[in-house]
Scaffold this active site. Structure first.
Site, PDB file in Angstrom:
ATOM      1  N   HIS A 283       0.857  -1.187   0.000  1.00 47.78           N
ATOM      2  CA  HIS A 283       0.000   0.000   0.000  1.00 47.78           C
ATOM      3  C   HIS A 283       0.891   1.234   0.000  1.00 47.78           C
ATOM      4  CE1 HIS A 283      -3.284   2.689   0.745  1.00 47.78           C
ATOM      5  NE2 HIS A 283      -2.693   3.150   1.826  1.00 47.78           N
TER       6      HIS A 283
ATOM      7  N   ASP B 114       1.150   5.010  -0.234  1.00 46.31           N
ATOM      8  CA  ASP B 114       0.492   6.317  -0.149  1.00 46.31           C
ATOM      9  C   ASP B 114       1.186   7.338  -1.040  1.00 46.31           C
ATOM     10  OD1 ASP B 114      -1.587   5.893   1.837  1.00 46.31           O
ATOM     11  OD2 ASP B 114       0.070   5.509   3.217  1.00 46.31           O
TER      12      ASP B 114
ATOM     13  N   ASP C  91      -7.666   1.653   2.250  1.00 39.17           N
ATOM     14  CA  ASP C  91      -7.279   2.540   3.353  1.00 39.17           C
ATOM     15  C   ASP C  91      -8.171   3.766   3.535  1.00 39.17           C
ATOM     16  OD1 ASP C  91      -5.715   3.203   5.541  1.00 39.17           O
ATOM     17  OD2 ASP C  91      -4.211   4.284   4.375  1.00 39.17           O
TER      18      ASP C  91
ATOM     19  N   HIS D 289      -5.897   9.744  -0.445  1.00 37.45           N
ATOM     20  CA  HIS D 289      -6.565   9.767   0.854  1.00 37.45           C
ATOM     21  C   HIS D 289      -5.729  10.349   1.991  1.00 37.45           C
ATOM     22  CE1 HIS D 289      -4.769   5.704   0.510  1.00 37.45           C
ATOM     23  NE2 HIS D 289      -4.464   5.886   1.764  1.00 37.45           N
TER      24      HIS D 289
HETATM   25 ZN   LIG Z   1      -3.023   4.944   2.828  1.00 35.13          ZN
END
Ligand SMILES: [Zn+2]
Ligand SMILES: *[C@@H]1O[C@H](CO)[C@@H](O)[C@H](O)[C@H]1NC(C)=O
Ligand SMILES: *[C@@H]1O[C@H](CO)[C@@H](O)[C@H](O)[C@H]1NC(C)=O
Length: 995
Positions: free
Chosen positions: A48, A50, A172, A421
């Protein structure tokens, strides 16, 4: 030793399985087969990544600033590329195209070839595929669609159909919107997997074995917006004890029987125990185990080596009767297996029609603070969208040639990053927020080059000299600061309208002169008004302007996708001869002010008077050590007030009234850090509240979370409504959730919902609706009947312990951040025979989202006659306005000389008796600069022809769900005639011939 030997034998057997090298076997065809009658454990290796959070996008990509977080995305992709080679059974998914693309651009050909082989064999699968994994509360559907389109385009161009994602992977984001489900369905996706839903909701779904449902994503689109949606067992983390990474410390699988540390039996048992637990909650014989986490797989082999072993040792047990079958899998292979089994068994899925907001992770942690956190980034993001659409339209209209691969992309990509996000959400560290602002600023600058070039092309005629005019924007006009208008005597103002129908727009900019003469394209002198700039604006830290007055004029009937230019001269007062309109000539919008308090007492609009008080209040944020739930602090993510009743910032306001021929303003000051201008424009059926909040006092013990509250005498029966990503409206009932019995310990923050563009309430007995539209995403609620509140700004003096590790206490220019923004209040009948209030709200929302853009250019030493002879002062990109209920959602240069065109119906089915009807648009001769010669419809993301998309169908429990047929373009009469149903969006790649 013996075990090791068996393992290698097994691998040999696996690689002997047919892997067609020259033929693509991606997609469902490449899924490892499941075994009927067993629990199939789908092991999903993932990372994941970001797109900015604790570090900036680049710091994450390169892996710098390890002291903040050990994370380097380039190493992840390098390392996975190596690891997939070692065993063709291995699978990996990748999600964030922003990072992938950065990596891909830097790879040598042999790595690209190798990577393509993985994509073609299904070893590497793209999931989601947007530029970033967007937030769902604070994002607008236009930008979500754009960032999917951009990411999916890169994947399609690079890998063709094998690079086409089939599933949403929102693991997420902090809660989930219904509009997002609708968007995924329209993208042609087969399903969606979620990581975070409310802890009570999750408990209830597991208890009732309903973590997987068919989500009905739209009240308007029927089956076209149905989407299989699953909630994952353990968000996106591996089972405890099974993180194999340089970031973790879990024990590897030790399979040397002679080693004192031999642990295969114990470890396999524990892994299967997890699968066994999961199988209790899901309804098919498939479970999905996420093997990965934030920035994992920098050393991919540590994961894969151990997973290889778990899989093979666990499957060996099948010989002894084990019911578990472990396979490397992907989210889409999992969903396909679930689908096939359900179909075979005739299972029917439960449905869901509400959304997954608000998200609570424990009784005191409602993730509703981020709906408002970093209010100025949230506004800047919306401006970025406004300008991106202007830029793309002008590019297309002016035909700047085959799509430039650099300029336009900077803003496209910046907006993709902003949807992440931890970007527009305001949940990043302060230095990262500054970097996002930098990225967005760069993108806007690139687009300014495009808009200037395009406008030059559109205004010039044969007699124009070949000198370029510079068209610039005034980005600080929102704080009445613009050195161009303040320091130029004679200039033109070109107002571009990105909407598909003519609009009127009040232009406003700061000036230093005593009077101005403005002449329109027809040579007519038009009305102006000088308005004093509110003193609270004059003292905003960082404002450099000397101006104390704004000049206002009304640009009327600006053509669709077109502009009008105005010639502005600084003159002596007596030289202004434009007629002054009657000052009382307003459309019946009235305000009553309580003389003793200075607060608004009632409003009249559309022939309805409601008693209404409006004021600013604040909650003090809870401060605790975060060690147990009840000690949770209010922070960047979490809103948790100390008390349920907010404190009035002031019970009175000092005010001055400034009446005028175009606009009447009431300047109110509530205290040293809150003031507002209440504005009523002539011929606008709305009251604007232009607030200035900050610097929030931070020397106190507690942070302040400021709300704007509208209190009326409406009976609203605990009900209010909020929009979903700026599109469909959802009903909210206080202290209630539609799908489980709510146990609420945070009665304020647990009733907060995301307001992307609008919140409203209704008194059904009196037939009155009160709506407030916003200029950015905010949190909002109705905590008592007849009330609406919106949180406008917040500082939190303590971190909330969800990772960001900083208190949210924004600074700018050496002081606390000042936020400035607008609320638009509308009052009217819920239902009426004529033009409905809902339709008026939609109209205003569009005019605010895609506001007419104001460009300034110098016109020194040129009379208006000179200017007019040389340049067009009036241009329309459309030959004909579109119907009021249709809007061009997208017009942008596409591949080669084609264009991407999206049309949307902007009303819901019950909003207006006339405008909620289907609409018809003929594209052929719609545009001024070109004729459309062919159109081909695609899925929403423009990465697949619509006719080639077929989605997996999931049978639902509802017997008579509506079948909403897809409207096929082909029409016997005219293939260019497009029909749109309420809330429908249709996407086309069009070929054009330029005139
Ligand atoms: Zn995230
Ligand atoms: C307001 O009401 C009056 C009297 O009922 C009517 O004449 C007028 O047309 C109405 N105005 C609007 C804007 O609806
Ligand atoms: C996808 O990309 C291919 C080239 O890889 C292109 O030919 C095709 O038109 C694209 N599909 C769509 C729907 O744009």
């Amino acid at each position: 030793m013996i075990k090791l030997l068996m393992l290698s034998v097994m691998w040999a057997a696996c690689s002997a399985m047919p892997t067609k090298n020259n033929e693509a076997t991606c997609g469902y065809e490449s899924c490892h087969p499941v075994k009927e009658g067993m629990i199939n454990v789908h092991i999903v290796a993932h990372t994941h990544d970001d797109v900015g959070w604790l570090k900036t996008v680049d710091q994450y990509y390169y892996g710098s600033k390890s002291s903040i977080q050990k994370a380097g995305v380039q190493y992840i992709l390098d390392s996975v590329t190596d690891a997939l080679k070692k065993n063709p059974d291995r699978r990996f998914i990748y999600v964030e195209t922003a990072f992938f693309w950065k990596w891909w651009m830097n790879q040598p050909d042999h790595i690209k070839h190798q990577f393509k082989r993985y994509v073609n064999s299904g070893q590497l699968e793209f999931i989601g595929g947007a530029w970033s994994m967007n937030d769902e509360a604070t994002t607008h559907y236009q930008s979500i669609i754009d960032q999917f389109t951009w990411g999916l385009r890169k994947l399609n161009e690079t890998f063709g159909s094998c690079g086409r994602p089939k599933l949403g992977w929102q693991i997420d984001p902090f809660g989930h919107s219904r509009e997002m489900a609708s968007i995924f369905a329209q993208l042609g996706f087969d399903g969606l997997l979620l990581g975070r839903i409310d802890y009570q909701d999750k408990g209830n779904r597991f208890k009732t074995r309903t973590p997987e449902v068919v989500w009905k994503g739209s009240d308007n689109l029927g089956e076209a917006a149905h989407l299989f949606t699953g909630v994952m067992y353990n968000t996106y983390s591996p089972p405890s004890g099974f993180c194999f990474d340089i970031l973790c410390e879990d024990e590897p699988i030790i399979d040397d029987v002679h080693s004192p540390d031999y642990n295969v039996d114990k470890r396999v048992e524990s892994f299967l125990g997890n699968a066994r637990d999961m199988a209790e909650f899901y309804t098919t014989d498939n479970v999905l185990i996420t093997m990965g986490g934030d920035f994992t797989y920098m050393d991919a082999e540590t994961w894969f080596k151990n997973m290889d072993k778990i899989i093979s040792y666990a499957n060996l047990r099948q010989a002894n009767g084990s019911q578990f079958n472990l396979i490397y899998s992907t989210p889409s292979c999992y969903v396909k297996a679930v689908h096939d089994e359900a179909e075979k068994k005739g299972m029917k899925w439960k449905t869901k029609s509400d959304d997954y907001f608000p998200y609570a992770s424990d009784p005191h942690s409602f993730w509703t603070g981020y709906f408002t956190s970093r209010p100025t980034i949230k506004r800047f993001e919306r401006i970025g969208n406004n300008f991106l659409q202007v830029c793309k339209q002008l590019y297309s209209l002016a035909d700047l040639g085959p799509e430039d691969q650099v300029d336009l992309n900077a803003l496209r990509q910046a907006m993709g990053v902003m949807q992440h996000h931890d970007a527009v959400t305001g949940t990043e560290k302060e230095h990262v927020a500054h970097d996002y602002a930098r990225i967005l600023t760069e993108g806007i600058k690139e687009c300014e080059i495009i808009t200037s070039a395009a406008l030059n092309k559109l205004i010039k005629n044969q007699s124009s000299e070949d000198v370029d005019i510079k068209f610039s924007s005034c980005p600080l006009a929102n704080v009445s600061s613009c050195s161009f208008t303040e320091n130029t005597e004679t200039f033109t103002v070109t107002v571009y309208n990105p909407l598909s129908r003519p609009v009127n727009h009040y232009v406003r900019f700061p000036i230093l002169g005593e009077a101005y003469r403005i002449t329109d394209d027809a040579g007519v002198q038009i009305e102006t008004q000088l308005v004093p700039i509110a003193s609270s604006v004059l003292s905003i830290p960082g404002r450099k302007s000397e101006a104390t007055m704004d000049l206002v004029f009304r640009a009327s009937e600006i053509p669709p996708l077109g502009f009008k230019s105005y010639y502005v001269e600084s003159v002596k007062k007596e030289e202004v001869t434009a007629p002054k309109m009657n000052e009382d000539d307003y459309t019946g919008v009235k305000l009553e002010i309580d003389q003793t308090t200075g607060l608004i007492a009632s409003v009249t609009m559309n022939n309805i008077t409601v008693s209404l008080t409006q004021q600013y209040l604040y909650y003090e944020g809870y401060i605790g050590n975060n060690e147990i739930f009840v000690n949770r602090s209010s922070g960047a993510y979490i809103f948790r007030p100390r008390n349920n009743e907010p404190i009035a910032a002031s019970n009175r306001a000092n005010y001055t009234i400034h009446r005028g021929n175009l606009v009447t303003e009431i300047h109110q000051k509530f205290n040293d850090w809150i003031s507002q201008v209440v504005r009523m424009y002539k011929e606008e059926n709305v009251i604007e509240f232009d607030w200035v909040v900050g610097p929030l006092p931070s020397e106190d013990t507690f942070g302040k979370e400021v709300i704007n509250r509208f209190q009326t005498d409406l009976s609203t029966n605990a009900t209010f409504y909020t929009d979903s990503n700026g599109r469909e409206i959802l009903k909210r009932v206080r202290n209630f959730r539609p799908t489980w019995k709510l146990d609420l310990e945070e009665p304020v923050s647990g009733n907060y919902y995301p307001v992307t563009s609008k919140i409203l309430m209704r008194d059904t007995v009196r037939n009155i609706e009160v709506a407030v539209l916003t200029d950015r995403a905010q949190g909002g609620s109705s905590l008592h009947d007849g009330e609406l509140e919106l949180m406008v700004h917040r500082n939190c003096l303590h971190d909330d312990a969800f990772g960001v590790g900083e208190a949210l206490n924004e600074k700018a220019f050496g002081a606390g951040l000042v936020a400035k923004g607008s609320h638009y209040l509308m009052v009217g009948n819920i239902s009426s025979d004529g033009y409905s209030l809902a339709a008026a709200e939609r109209d205003l929302a569009q005019r605010k989202l895609l506001q007419a853009w104001t460009f300034f250019s110098p016109a020194e030493k040129q009379s208006i006659e000179d200017y007019k002879r040389k340049f067009a002062m009036n241009y329309s990109g459309l030959r004909k306005s579109l119907p009021k209920n249709v809007q061009i959602l997208t017009l942008e240069p596409w591949i080669g000389t084609s264009l991407l065109l999206r049309l949307e119906h902007v009303l819901e089915k019950d909003e207006d008796s006339t405008l909620s009807q289907p609409a018809i648009v003929n594209l052929k001769a719609l545009f001024t600069p070109f004729e459309v010669t062919s159109i081909r419809e695609t899925t929403l993301g423009a990465n697949q022809w619509l006719s080639e998309n077929s989605r997996l169908q999931f049978a639902t429990e509802d017997v008579n769900f509506e079948r909403n047929p897809r409207y096929i373009v082909v029409n016997a009469e005219d293939e260019f005639e497009i029909r749109l149903n309420p809330m429908q969006i249709r996407t086309f790649i069009v070929d054009v011939v330029r005139k």
